[in-house]
Design a protein around this motif. Structure first.
Motif, PDB file in Angstrom:
ATOM      1  N   ASP A 145       8.060  -6.788  -1.040  1.00 45.06           N
ATOM      2  CA  ASP A 145       8.220  -5.598  -1.886  1.00 45.06           C
ATOM      3  C   ASP A 145       6.865  -5.081  -2.355  1.00 45.06           C
ATOM      4  O   ASP A 145       6.627  -3.871  -2.410  1.00 45.06           O
ATOM      5  N   TYR A 146       5.975  -5.999  -2.717  1.00 46.93           N
ATOM      6  CA  TYR A 146       4.649  -5.575  -3.161  1.00 46.93           C
ATOM      7  C   TYR A 146       3.896  -4.875  -2.034  1.00 46.93           C
ATOM      8  O   TYR A 146       3.285  -3.814  -2.235  1.00 46.93           O
ATOM      9  N   ILE A 147       3.927  -5.458  -0.848  1.00 54.69           N
ATOM     10  CA  ILE A 147       3.218  -4.865   0.290  1.00 54.69           C
ATOM     11  C   ILE A 147       3.809  -3.504   0.629  1.00 54.69           C
ATOM     12  O   ILE A 147       3.091  -2.565   0.983  1.00 54.69           O
ATOM     13  N   ARG A 148       5.126  -3.371   0.506  1.00 52.14           N
ATOM     14  CA  ARG A 148       5.757  -2.068   0.763  1.00 52.14           C
ATOM     15  C   ARG A 148       5.234  -1.012  -0.208  1.00 52.14           C
ATOM     16  O   ARG A 148       4.913   0.106   0.178  1.00 52.14           O
ATOM     17  N   THR A 164       1.512   3.611  -1.430  1.00 50.16           N
ATOM     18  CA  THR A 164       0.448   4.178  -2.261  1.00 50.16           C
ATOM     19  C   THR A 164      -0.793   4.484  -1.428  1.00 50.16           C
ATOM     20  O   THR A 164      -1.371   5.574  -1.524  1.00 50.16           O
ATOM     21  N   LEU A 165      -1.216   3.529  -0.603  1.00 46.78           N
ATOM     22  CA  LEU A 165      -2.412   3.723   0.201  1.00 46.78           C
ATOM     23  C   LEU A 165      -2.206   4.814   1.238  1.00 46.78           C
ATOM     24  O   LEU A 165      -3.060   5.692   1.415  1.00 46.78           O
ATOM     25  N   ASN A 166      -1.068   4.791   1.935  1.00 47.26           N
ATOM     26  CA  ASN A 166      -0.797   5.807   2.944  1.00 47.26           C
ATOM     27  C   ASN A 166      -0.805   7.200   2.328  1.00 47.26           C
ATOM     28  O   ASN A 166      -1.355   8.152   2.891  1.00 47.26           O
ATOM     29  N   GLY A 167      -0.189   7.337   1.148  1.00 50.35           N
ATOM     30  CA  GLY A 167      -0.133   8.640   0.499  1.00 50.35           C
ATOM     31  C   GLY A 167      -1.503   9.198   0.205  1.00 50.35           C
ATOM     32  O   GLY A 167      -1.761  10.396   0.395  1.00 50.35           O
ATOM     33  N   LEU A 168      -2.431   8.340  -0.250  1.00 49.95           N
ATOM     34  CA  LEU A 168      -3.757   8.835  -0.587  1.00 49.95           C
ATOM     35  C   LEU A 168      -4.595   9.074   0.667  1.00 49.95           C
ATOM     36  O   LEU A 168      -5.364  10.038   0.732  1.00 49.95           O
ATOM     37  N   THR A 188       0.893   8.359   9.575  1.00 48.79           N
ATOM     38  CA  THR A 188       1.379   7.384   8.604  1.00 48.79           C
ATOM     39  C   THR A 188       0.838   5.992   8.908  1.00 48.79           C
ATOM     40  O   THR A 188       0.906   5.515  10.046  1.00 48.79           O
ATOM     41  N   MET A 189       0.294   5.353   7.854  1.00 45.79           N
ATOM     42  CA  MET A 189      -0.244   4.005   7.982  1.00 45.79           C
ATOM     43  C   MET A 189       0.643   3.019   7.229  1.00 45.79           C
ATOM     44  O   MET A 189       1.344   3.394   6.282  1.00 45.79           O
ATOM     45  N   PRO A 197       8.592 -15.613   5.832  1.00 48.13           N
ATOM     46  CA  PRO A 197       7.963 -14.397   6.343  1.00 48.13           C
ATOM     47  C   PRO A 197       8.747 -13.163   5.948  1.00 48.13           C
ATOM     48  O   PRO A 197       9.980 -13.150   5.977  1.00 48.13           O
ATOM     49  N   ALA A 198       8.012 -12.134   5.565  1.00 44.13           N
ATOM     50  CA  ALA A 198       8.641 -10.865   5.205  1.00 44.13           C
ATOM     51  C   ALA A 198       8.757  -9.986   6.428  1.00 44.13           C
ATOM     52  O   ALA A 198       8.023 -10.137   7.402  1.00 44.13           O
ATOM     53  N   SER A 199       9.709  -9.082   6.398  1.00 43.84           N
ATOM     54  CA  SER A 199       9.820  -8.114   7.479  1.00 43.84           C
ATOM     55  C   SER A 199       8.686  -7.114   7.351  1.00 43.84           C
ATOM     56  O   SER A 199       8.128  -6.926   6.272  1.00 43.84           O
ATOM     57  N   PRO A 200       8.293  -6.443   8.456  1.00 43.80           N
ATOM     58  CA  PRO A 200       7.207  -5.469   8.376  1.00 43.80           C
ATOM     59  C   PRO A 200       7.464  -4.443   7.289  1.00 43.80           C
ATOM     60  O   PRO A 200       8.589  -3.983   7.092  1.00 43.80           O
ATOM     61  N   ALA A 201       6.407  -4.100   6.594  1.00 45.35           N
ATOM     62  CA  ALA A 201       6.538  -3.197   5.464  1.00 45.35           C
ATOM     63  C   ALA A 201       6.912  -1.800   5.922  1.00 45.35           C
ATOM     64  O   ALA A 201       6.401  -1.291   6.903  1.00 45.35           O
ATOM     65  N   LYS A 202       7.824  -1.181   5.196  1.00 45.55           N
ATOM     66  CA  LYS A 202       8.142   0.218   5.418  1.00 45.55           C
ATOM     67  C   LYS A 202       7.204   1.058   4.566  1.00 45.55           C
ATOM     68  O   LYS A 202       6.677   0.610   3.567  1.00 45.55           O
ATOM     69  N   THR A 203       7.007   2.287   4.964  1.00 43.52           N
ATOM     70  CA  THR A 203       6.116   3.159   4.220  1.00 43.52           C
ATOM     71  C   THR A 203       6.877   4.339   3.669  1.00 43.52           C
ATOM     72  O   THR A 203       7.938   4.713   4.173  1.00 43.52           O
ATOM     73  N   THR A 204       6.314   4.899   2.617  1.00 41.73           N
ATOM     74  CA  THR A 204       6.835   6.157   2.100  1.00 41.73           C
ATOM     75  C   THR A 204       5.825   7.235   2.417  1.00 41.73           C
ATOM     76  O   THR A 204       4.684   6.959   2.775  1.00 41.73           O
TER      77      THR A 204
END
Length: 631
Positions: free
Chosen positions: A358-361, A366-370, A589-590, A623-630
């Motif tokens: 959840d944190y990585i998501r 946040t990073l992708n948006g900026l 998108t990153m 292991p977490a699933s790959p992070a989704k991005t907004t």
């Protein structure tokens, strides 16, 4: 707000503290001869969202007295016209004789012909429950002081008493100083009073103590909600862990006035979602219950508690003293709000109350948006901070260009991320926590407000490297540059990569409406739709010769093509049909992905780095699933 203590005689008489410095005693000396201001508030008709308020000033000189409502509020940066909710206002003198009230502008009232005492009475309407306004209903009264009480200009240094008349089942929660009378509270002056929200309701209370050496402070969590006592117990346990993590960052809690810090939490259907920091308390609200929101309210609690250091005591000079008659702005919100935005979820993760995935998501979004916002073309974080009065819950009729602004919250959070990772890379024994502690030593502990350049000097102090500090600020604070995040994140075994490397992309996605597919938001510079001349409100008739009935058709058409393909597009713009060519681009998108989810084991160095940065629970979990991005 900034701490300006009264003289011992006034402080003790009104339930306050003895002064800490000679300067505070000197500042308060004049107030000892000035009678306290007495406020009184009752709620005879809460179902109609009304309160009856009075205020009495004594010992006035013979000049006319101007009373006014605030136009701004601590923690908010835009104008808010609180006077619009005040009516049936009248005034009397010390003998109870009616006085003439003159109103020459929308924000205040003038009273003349008094005998040195003036009592003003009025009705207040309030039905927005958040950190800015007032809400009154049969379940509670949530009062932001600037939205509730008027004051007499020129009388700001007087001590204040306020008497509440709660309903029989209501309790009172506030950072105001208590007295022997449970319905009466005090403030040392107008600045502290206006910074002290109040919750009157049948709320639940949980409390615990934190220590700074021999000093003990009480943390109170008050929750007005329609859930269970077990929900509050669970939330309090989460809050206790998060508070401990934040205290660990600074090494000790702030010296809370009156020995107490209070969370004023409201989780009722009629409330509005918000978080608003104050010197010794914070308002946190959401219209969903704790259980219904899966206790996600902990992130707002974490963000707001970090403000007890950052912005309440480590404070921009432009906000001191706070001016309640105008918008208050500072170029340093990227740090005051943005660094707080960074530490909010980080403290929850370190406390073990958020899964790493959840944190990585969140971090990805946040990073992708900026990285992909066009707004950085139009200014850096200081410029975005100064635009706060136009966007911080501000209202206007005319539209603004949405492409020229990015919030100082995520902007500052990404600058904090960059500085944290660059410090750890260049100075292996330093972290952003060390920088925050340096700011606390320079500006928080002694409450010496900072100017923008003080922040650069503090970075040079903590690193011992003036060149590093100058380069970082020149690139990412006074300008809008960002570092290459890929190698910085790789130190923690995190990969920054394109989310859809080979996908064709047009920019904004149209939405289906009565007239077909329409662009519901402005297109961004540099996107294919923007370059083709399309913008908000345009209706897309066809793409590549194919009519478009719904968003699914649009998505399928893009999926059938590759970046660089040129497609004819027909659209209607303000009544005229237009034709052009849409050249598809590559989706920018990153996303951040933990290496272990890509089948790459972490090295011992990456494990150490991640644990130091994100906490013990960030390594060794499933292991977490790959992070989704907004977006």
């Amino acid at each position: 707000m900034r701490n300006v203590t009264m003289a011992a005689t006034i402080a003790l008489a009104l339930g306050g503290l003895a002064p800490a410095t000679a300067r505070a005693r000197d500042t308060a000396a004049a107030a000892t001869t000035r009678a306290p201001v007495d406020y009184d508030i009752a709620f005879p008709h809460p179902e109609h969202h009304e309160a009856q308020v009075s205020v009495t000033y004594r010992g006035l000189d013979s000049a006319p007295v101007r009373f006014q409502m605030a136009r701004s509020s601590p923690g908010r940066y835009a104008l808010h016209e609180f006077a619009k909710n005040v009516y049936t206002l009248s005034a009397t003198d010390g003998a109870g004789r009616p006085l003439t009230v003159t109103r020459t502008d929308p924000y205040g009232w003038t009273v003349a012909g008094h005998d040195g005492t003036v009592t003003v009475r009025y009705t207040l309407f309030g039905d927005r429950g958040d950190g800015t306004y007032a809400q009154i209903d049969p379940t509670h009264a949530r009062l932001n002081i600037p939205a509730t009480f008027l004051w007499a200009t020129g009388q700001d240094d007087r001590p204040i008493r306020v008497r509440f008349h709660p309903r029989p089942d209501w309790k009172i929660a506030t950072q105001l100083a208590p007295t022997d009378d449970p319905a009466v509270f005090t403030a040392r002056d107008l600045q502290y009073f206006m910074d002290s929200p109040v919750e009157l309701s049948a709320h639940d209370v949980r409390s615990w103590t934190v220590a700074d050496g021999a000093k003990r402070y009480t943390i109170r969590l008050t929750v007005h909600h329609d859930g269970s006592a077990a929900d509050v117990d669970r939330f309090a346990a989460m809050a206790k862990k998060v508070v401990a993590q934040q205290i660990a960052i600074f090494g000790a809690p702030p010296p809370f006035d009156y020995g107490t810090y209070t969370f004023l939490a409201d989780y009722m259907p009629q409330i509005s979602g918000d978080g608003m920091e104050h010197r010794n308390s914070t308002v946190i609200s959401m219209p969903r219950s704790l259980a219904a929101a899966n206790f996600q309210q902990i992130q707002t609690l974490s963000h707001e508690f970090f403000h007890a250091w950052n912005v309440e005591r480590i404070r921009p000079a432009e906000l001191e003293p706070f001016d309640f008659t105008r918008a208050n702005a500072t170029p340093s919100l990227w740090l005051a709000e943005g660094f707080t935005q960074y530490y909010g979820p980080l403290a929850v993760l370190r406390a073990g109350e958020m899964p790493l995935a959840d944190y990585i998501r969140q971090l990805s979004g946040t990073l992708n948006g900026l990285l992909n916002t066009p707004a950085r073309r139009y200014g850096g974080p200081q410029e975005m901070s100064l635009r706060a009065p136009f966007v911080d819950a501000a209202q206007s009729i005319d539209p603004t260009n949405p492409n020229i602004f990015v919030s100082y919250y995520p902007y500052g959070a990404v600058i904090a991320l960059a500085l944290d990772l660059e410090l750890r890379q260049a100075f292996p024994r330093l972290t952003l926590d060390d920088y925050m502690r340096q700011l606390w030593r320079n500006h928080g502990r002694n409450e010496r407000p900072y100017r923008p350049d003080d922040l650069r000097r503090a970075l040079a102090q903590v690193t011992g490297d003036q060149g590093f500090a100058d380069r970082f600020f020149a690139r990412s604070v006074t300008a809008s540059g960002l570092p290459d995040f890929a190698p910085l994140l790789a130190q923690a075994g995190l990969t920054l990569r394109p989310a859809h490397a080979d996908a064709a992309w047009a920019g904004a996605t149209p939405v289906a409406g009565e007239d077909g597919l329409t662009l519901a938001s402005a297109t961004a510079p540099g996107t294919p739709l923007y370059d083709a001349g399309l913008d908000k409100g345009d209706r897309i008739v066809s793409l590549d010769g194919k009519p478009l009935a719904d968003a699914g058709t649009w998505t399928a058409l893009l999926a059938a093509h590759a970046p660089g393909d040129r497609l004819p597009i027909v659209y209607r713009q303000r009544g005229a049909e237009r034709r052009t060519t849409l050249t598809l681009g590559t989706d920018p998108t990153m996303q951040i992905v933990p290496d272990e989810t890509l089948g790459r084991p972490l090295t011992p160095a990456q494990v150490r780095f991640r644990r130091s940065w994100l906490g013990e629970t960030s390594v060794g979990t499933a292991p977490a699933s790959p992070a989704k991005t907004t977006g």
